[in-house]
Write a protein that holds these residues in place. Structure first.
Motif, PDB file in Angstrom:
ATOM      1  N   MET A  83      57.077  60.306 -35.207  1.00  0.00           N
ATOM      2  CA  MET A  83      56.548  61.351 -36.098  1.00  0.00           C
ATOM      3  C   MET A  83      55.026  61.257 -36.198  1.00  0.00           C
ATOM      4  O   MET A  83      54.323  62.255 -36.300  1.00  0.00           O
ATOM      5  N   LYS A  84      54.520  60.047 -36.193  1.00  0.00           N
ATOM      6  CA  LYS A  84      53.068  59.855 -36.298  1.00  0.00           C
ATOM      7  C   LYS A  84      52.334  60.486 -35.111  1.00  0.00           C
ATOM      8  O   LYS A  84      51.177  60.872 -35.210  1.00  0.00           O
ATOM      9  N   LEU A  85      53.040  60.524 -33.977  1.00  0.00           N
ATOM     10  CA  LEU A  85      52.399  61.026 -32.758  1.00  0.00           C
ATOM     11  C   LEU A  85      52.754  62.483 -32.472  1.00  0.00           C
ATOM     12  O   LEU A  85      52.311  63.050 -31.478  1.00  0.00           O
ATOM     13  N   ALA A  86      53.540  63.091 -33.367  1.00  0.00           N
ATOM     14  CA  ALA A  86      54.121  64.406 -33.065  1.00  0.00           C
ATOM     15  C   ALA A  86      53.068  65.496 -32.842  1.00  0.00           C
ATOM     16  O   ALA A  86      53.139  66.239 -31.861  1.00  0.00           O
ATOM     17  N   LEU A  87      52.075  65.574 -33.718  1.00  0.00           N
ATOM     18  CA  LEU A  87      51.091  66.660 -33.612  1.00  0.00           C
ATOM     19  C   LEU A  87      50.258  66.516 -32.333  1.00  0.00           C
ATOM     20  O   LEU A  87      50.019  67.480 -31.603  1.00  0.00           O
ATOM     21  N   LEU A  88      49.856  65.283 -32.089  1.00  0.00           N
ATOM     22  CA  LEU A  88      49.054  65.031 -30.880  1.00  0.00           C
ATOM     23  C   LEU A  88      49.863  65.375 -29.622  1.00  0.00           C
ATOM     24  O   LEU A  88      49.358  65.977 -28.682  1.00  0.00           O
ATOM     25  N   SER A  89      51.152  65.028 -29.635  1.00  0.00           N
ATOM     26  CA  SER A  89      51.994  65.350 -28.472  1.00  0.00           C
ATOM     27  C   SER A  89      52.056  66.860 -28.268  1.00  0.00           C
ATOM     28  O   SER A  89      51.964  67.346 -27.142  1.00  0.00           O
ATOM     29  N   LYS A  90      52.192  67.602 -29.374  1.00  0.00           N
ATOM     30  CA  LYS A  90      52.297  69.079 -29.263  1.00  0.00           C
ATOM     31  C   LYS A  90      51.008  69.647 -28.672  1.00  0.00           C
ATOM     32  O   LYS A  90      51.030  70.482 -27.777  1.00  0.00           O
ATOM     33  N   MET A  91      49.880  69.186 -29.208  1.00  0.00           N
ATOM     34  CA  MET A  91      48.593  69.699 -28.739  1.00  0.00           C
ATOM     35  C   MET A  91      48.416  69.373 -27.253  1.00  0.00           C
ATOM     36  O   MET A  91      47.906  70.193 -26.482  1.00  0.00           O
ATOM     37  N   ASP A  92      48.854  68.196 -26.876  1.00  0.00           N
ATOM     38  CA  ASP A  92      48.706  67.785 -25.479  1.00  0.00           C
ATOM     39  C   ASP A  92      49.527  68.694 -24.559  1.00  0.00           C
ATOM     40  O   ASP A  92      49.117  68.995 -23.455  1.00  0.00           O
ATOM     41  N   VAL A  93      50.680  69.149 -25.038  1.00  0.00           N
ATOM     42  CA  VAL A  93      51.491  70.057 -24.224  1.00  0.00           C
ATOM     43  C   VAL A  93      50.780  71.409 -24.108  1.00  0.00           C
ATOM     44  O   VAL A  93      50.656  71.973 -23.017  1.00  0.00           O
ATOM     45  N   ILE A  94      50.260  71.913 -25.250  1.00  0.00           N
ATOM     46  CA  ILE A  94      49.627  73.244 -25.226  1.00  0.00           C
ATOM     47  C   ILE A  94      48.394  73.243 -24.317  1.00  0.00           C
ATOM     48  O   ILE A  94      48.217  74.107 -23.465  1.00  0.00           O
ATOM     49  N   ILE A  95      47.555  72.234 -24.486  1.00  0.00           N
ATOM     50  CA  ILE A  95      46.330  72.194 -23.675  1.00  0.00           C
ATOM     51  C   ILE A  95      46.628  71.768 -22.238  1.00  0.00           C
ATOM     52  O   ILE A  95      46.242  72.423 -21.277  1.00  0.00           O
ATOM     53  N   GLY A  96      47.337  70.649 -22.121  1.00  0.00           N
ATOM     54  CA  GLY A  96      47.529  70.057 -20.794  1.00  0.00           C
ATOM     55  C   GLY A  96      48.478  70.839 -19.912  1.00  0.00           C
ATOM     56  O   GLY A  96      48.323  70.861 -18.699  1.00  0.00           O
ATOM     57  N   GLN A  97      49.482  71.489 -20.505  1.00  0.00           N
ATOM     58  CA  GLN A  97      50.475  72.151 -19.649  1.00  0.00           C
ATOM     59  C   GLN A  97      50.263  73.645 -19.550  1.00  0.00           C
ATOM     60  O   GLN A  97      50.786  74.284 -18.657  1.00  0.00           O
ATOM     61  N   LEU A  98      49.522  74.209 -20.511  1.00  0.00           N
ATOM     62  CA  LEU A  98      49.379  75.654 -20.492  1.00  0.00           C
ATOM     63  C   LEU A  98      47.926  76.080 -20.255  1.00  0.00           C
ATOM     64  O   LEU A  98      47.608  76.709 -19.258  1.00  0.00           O
ATOM     65  N   ALA A  99      47.047  75.695 -21.200  1.00  0.00           N
ATOM     66  CA  ALA A  99      45.681  76.208 -21.152  1.00  0.00           C
ATOM     67  C   ALA A  99      44.951  75.776 -19.877  1.00  0.00           C
ATOM     68  O   ALA A  99      44.323  76.606 -19.207  1.00  0.00           O
ATOM     69  N   ILE A 100      45.036  74.507 -19.535  1.00  0.00           N
ATOM     70  CA  ILE A 100      44.284  74.007 -18.373  1.00  0.00           C
ATOM     71  C   ILE A 100      44.747  74.672 -17.070  1.00  0.00           C
ATOM     72  O   ILE A 100      43.930  75.204 -16.318  1.00  0.00           O
ATOM     73  N   PRO A 101      46.063  74.715 -16.788  1.00  0.00           N
ATOM     74  CA  PRO A 101      46.454  75.383 -15.538  1.00  0.00           C
ATOM     75  C   PRO A 101      46.126  76.872 -15.522  1.00  0.00           C
ATOM     76  O   PRO A 101      45.792  77.414 -14.477  1.00  0.00           O
ATOM     77  N   VAL A 102      46.174  77.550 -16.673  1.00  0.00           N
ATOM     78  CA  VAL A 102      45.883  78.991 -16.670  1.00  0.00           C
ATOM     79  C   VAL A 102      44.433  79.232 -16.253  1.00  0.00           C
ATOM     80  O   VAL A 102      44.148  80.053 -15.375  1.00  0.00           O
ATOM     81  N   PHE A 103      43.512  78.471 -16.825  1.00  0.00           N
ATOM     82  CA  PHE A 103      42.113  78.679 -16.456  1.00  0.00           C
ATOM     83  C   PHE A 103      41.876  78.239 -15.006  1.00  0.00           C
ATOM     84  O   PHE A 103      41.131  78.874 -14.262  1.00  0.00           O
ATOM     85  N   GLY A 104      42.564  77.171 -14.619  1.00  0.00           N
ATOM     86  CA  GLY A 104      42.455  76.704 -13.235  1.00  0.00           C
ATOM     87  C   GLY A 104      42.892  77.795 -12.270  1.00  0.00           C
ATOM     88  O   GLY A 104      42.297  78.004 -11.216  1.00  0.00           O
ATOM     89  N   MET A 105      43.928  78.513 -12.654  1.00  0.00           N
ATOM     90  CA  MET A 105      44.452  79.594 -11.815  1.00  0.00           C
ATOM     91  C   MET A 105      43.421  80.719 -11.690  1.00  0.00           C
ATOM     92  O   MET A 105      43.278  81.336 -10.632  1.00  0.00           O
ATOM     93  N   LEU A 106      42.668  80.968 -12.785  1.00  0.00           N
ATOM     94  CA  LEU A 106      41.667  82.041 -12.729  1.00  0.00           C
ATOM     95  C   LEU A 106      40.589  81.726 -11.692  1.00  0.00           C
ATOM     96  O   LEU A 106      40.109  82.613 -10.996  1.00  0.00           O
ATOM     97  N   ALA A 107      40.241  80.443 -11.589  1.00  0.00           N
ATOM     98  CA  ALA A 107      39.230  80.066 -10.592  1.00  0.00           C
ATOM     99  C   ALA A 107      39.771  80.337  -9.184  1.00  0.00           C
ATOM    100  O   ALA A 107      39.035  80.780  -8.295  1.00  0.00           O
ATOM    101  N   ILE A 108      41.076  80.078  -9.000  1.00  0.00           N
ATOM    102  CA  ILE A 108      41.682  80.313  -7.681  1.00  0.00           C
ATOM    103  C   ILE A 108      41.660  81.810  -7.358  1.00  0.00           C
ATOM    104  O   ILE A 108      41.307  82.237  -6.260  1.00  0.00           O
ATOM    105  N   ILE A 109      42.015  82.622  -8.364  1.00  0.00           N
ATOM    106  CA  ILE A 109      42.026  84.075  -8.151  1.00  0.00           C
ATOM    107  C   ILE A 109      40.599  84.583  -7.912  1.00  0.00           C
ATOM    108  O   ILE A 109      40.362  85.429  -7.049  1.00  0.00           O
ATOM    109  N   ALA A 110      39.649  84.019  -8.664  1.00  0.00           N
ATOM    110  CA  ALA A 110      38.258  84.454  -8.504  1.00  0.00           C
ATOM    111  C   ALA A 110      37.796  84.222  -7.068  1.00  0.00           C
ATOM    112  O   ALA A 110      37.200  85.108  -6.447  1.00  0.00           O
TER     113      ALA A 110
END
Ligand code: PFF
Length: 507
Positions: free
Chosen positions: A369-396
């Motif tokens: 439970m102590k690590l729950a919020l950090l784990s969630k944020m890590d999923v949002i940033i690490g699994q979603l936000a980072i690859p999406v922006f990375g993909m934009l560079a590929i498309i660019a």
């Protein structure tokens, strides 16, 4: 901004700086915890495929965007006339704030563990319990402030040269220590199961989409993609350096450290009775639970542990700096703030943004439970936000720069990537692959598909497959790193020599 753009001084300095931003918590904290969570070797397969087939190309695209436009992310997307270029490029300034907010919290834990190791505070204790009680103590607040103050002060001083020089010494030393810890770990009695877990794939796990999604996030995270960092670093690259071979060197060098971290952690985790932590809600704390136990059973463990966490702090700080830098650079360039003001202002904002993770650890009960919020944020940033922006560079690069992008990629490269397959790969294969994984991520986020049970692991003893996998992985990454780096550095020397003699090189 008519200022002449800086470039890296030397080729080796550029590789060290690139590997410096890439190597950090992503290798020694994030990789082992995800790899453990998603079944060890079962995770390694999508990881290697996506690293070499997708992320390495994404990194080349970020370098191309940076070097061709000689701009920051905002200016780069704008310059190539990408639709909504400035808004999209702005992610390269804002996104890192979210990443930094929790990255620095984990960095601050590493800093605490320097003292905990030197003082032997966890020696003879249950390290899971020790880690949980640390998260509920006042120390978390103090080390967090210290960590934010360190990155802000370094950036305020603008001692880039100092960092680069230090990178050249610290990163290789971190490698050497990792090798020593890994050797200790694999030679512990009972380590065999961990080696098996890490090296023998359970093929049925490959059908599980969440493993591929996690691997996709990790390959982008580990190469510092999707946050503007590699794009900016690419803008300092000299035109005479060929992109493909340098990309291979950085990819292999960075990943060699992750592979080593796995050998340091998994055999020890099984040998020392932490197999149950792997894959559970607490696995995000794996590094802080298992490694201290390894130091405890090592001769000179206090000192060795202290040194190890010092170097890991260095790796983490050198990455955290590259995450904080884009906002400071933007404030300086576009708003006209002096560097110092920008550094301390961003530091204050980032400190505030980190507090929710600290409070979550402070008040919640139970390590998971102590690590729950950090784990969630890590999923949002690490699994979603980072690859999406990375993909934009590929498309660019694939669609908006046209041949200019592919020419830039091959400019002055000794081994050129053939245009037709390269175009097909960057324009079609990579985006299709990523799009499928994004759709799956969305389906999972909306609850249409559920995360399955952990990938089962039944020890059967070391088999020929385990040994083959181990040899393959080690040769691929360590051999690949040595080959690619030697090649670019030797060719570089050769070019200088020929230039001195007044010769042109023929290829
Ligand atoms: N690559 C870094 C690590 O593995 O720790 C994390 C990172 C740094 C991600 C910089 C993104 C970034 F822009």
């Amino acid at each position: 901004m008519t200022k002449k753009r800086e470039t890296w001084k030397s080729h080796w300095g550029m590789i060290a700086a690139m590997i410096g931003t890439a190597i950090g918590l992503g290798n020694i904290w994030r990789f082992p915890y995800l790899c453990g969570k998603y079944g060890g070797a079962t995770f390694l397969i999508p990881y290697v495929i996506l690293l070499l087939g997708v992320a390495m190309f994404a990194m080349m695209c970020e370098w191309v965007l940076g070097r061709h436009t000689k701009r920051d992310p905002l200016g780069a997307f704008d310059k190539i006339k990408f639709p909504f270029g400035r808004d999209i490029g702005a992610w390269g300034i804002v996104g890192p704030f979210f990443l930094y907010s929790y990255y620095i919290v984990v960095t601050s834990w590493v800093i605490f563990f320097i003292f905990a190791s030197l003082e032997g505070l966890y020696f003879g204790k249950d390290t899971g319990w020790y880690f949980a009680s640390f998260l509920g103590s006042k120390w978390v607040f103090l080390v967090h402030i210290a960590a934010v103050a360190i990155t802000s002060s370094i950036l305020a001083m603008g001692v880039q040269k100092g960092i680069e020089r230090a990178c050249k010494i610290m990163i290789p030393t971190l490698f050497v220590l990792l090798v020593i810890v890994a050797i200790r770990s694999v030679t512990l009695p009972g380590a065999r199961e961990g080696i098996e877990f890490y090296m023998r794939p359970r093929w049925e796990g490959l059908l599980r989409p969440e493993i591929w999604m996690a691997a996709l996030g990790q390959v982008f995270f580990t190469l510092s993609l999707g946050m503007g960092a590699m794009l900016i670093y690419g803008s300092y690259m000299k035109d005479e350096w060929g992109i493909p071979m340098n990309a291979l060197s950085v990819t292999m060098g960075n990943t060699s450290a992750s592979i080593l971290a796995g050998f340091a952690i998994f055999p020890a985790a099984f040998a020392l009775g932490f197999g149950n932590v792997i894959g559970g809600a607490e696995s995000i704390g794996l590094t802080f639970i298992v490694l201290p136990k390894v130091f405890e059973v090592m001769p000179g463990g206090h000192l060795f542990g202290g040194l190890f966490f010092i170097l890991l702090t260095f790796g983490a700080i050198s990455s955290a700096i590259s995450i904080q830098e884009p906002a400071i650079a933007w404030l300086a360039d576009e708003v006209g703030w002096p560097r110092k003001k920008g550094a301390f202002f961003t530091g204050a904002v980032l400190w505030l943004m980190g507090l929710p993770f600290i409070f979550n650890g402070f008040v919640a009960g139970g390590l998971g439970m102590k690590l729950a919020l950090l784990s969630k944020m890590d999923v949002i940033i690490g699994q979603l936000a980072i690859p999406v922006f990375g993909m934009l560079a590929i498309i660019a690069v694939g669609y908006f720069m046209g041949n200019r992008g592919f020419d830039e990629m091959n400019k002055n490269a000794r081994i050129k990537l053939s245009h037709t397959p390269l175009k097909f790969w960057v324009r079609a294969i990579v985006p299709i692959f990523m799009a499928i994984l994004f759709v799956l991520t969305l389906l999972k986020a909306t609850g249409v598909i559920h995360e399955g049970e952990g990938v089962g692991f039944t020890p059967v003893g070391i088999t020929p497959i385990t040994i083959f996998a181990m040899a393959f992985i080690c040769i691929l990454f360590w051999g690949g790193f040595i080959y690619a780096t030697a090649r670019v550095l030797i060719i570089e020397k050769d070019k200088h020599r020929r230039r001195k003699l007044g010769l042109h090189h023929s290829r």
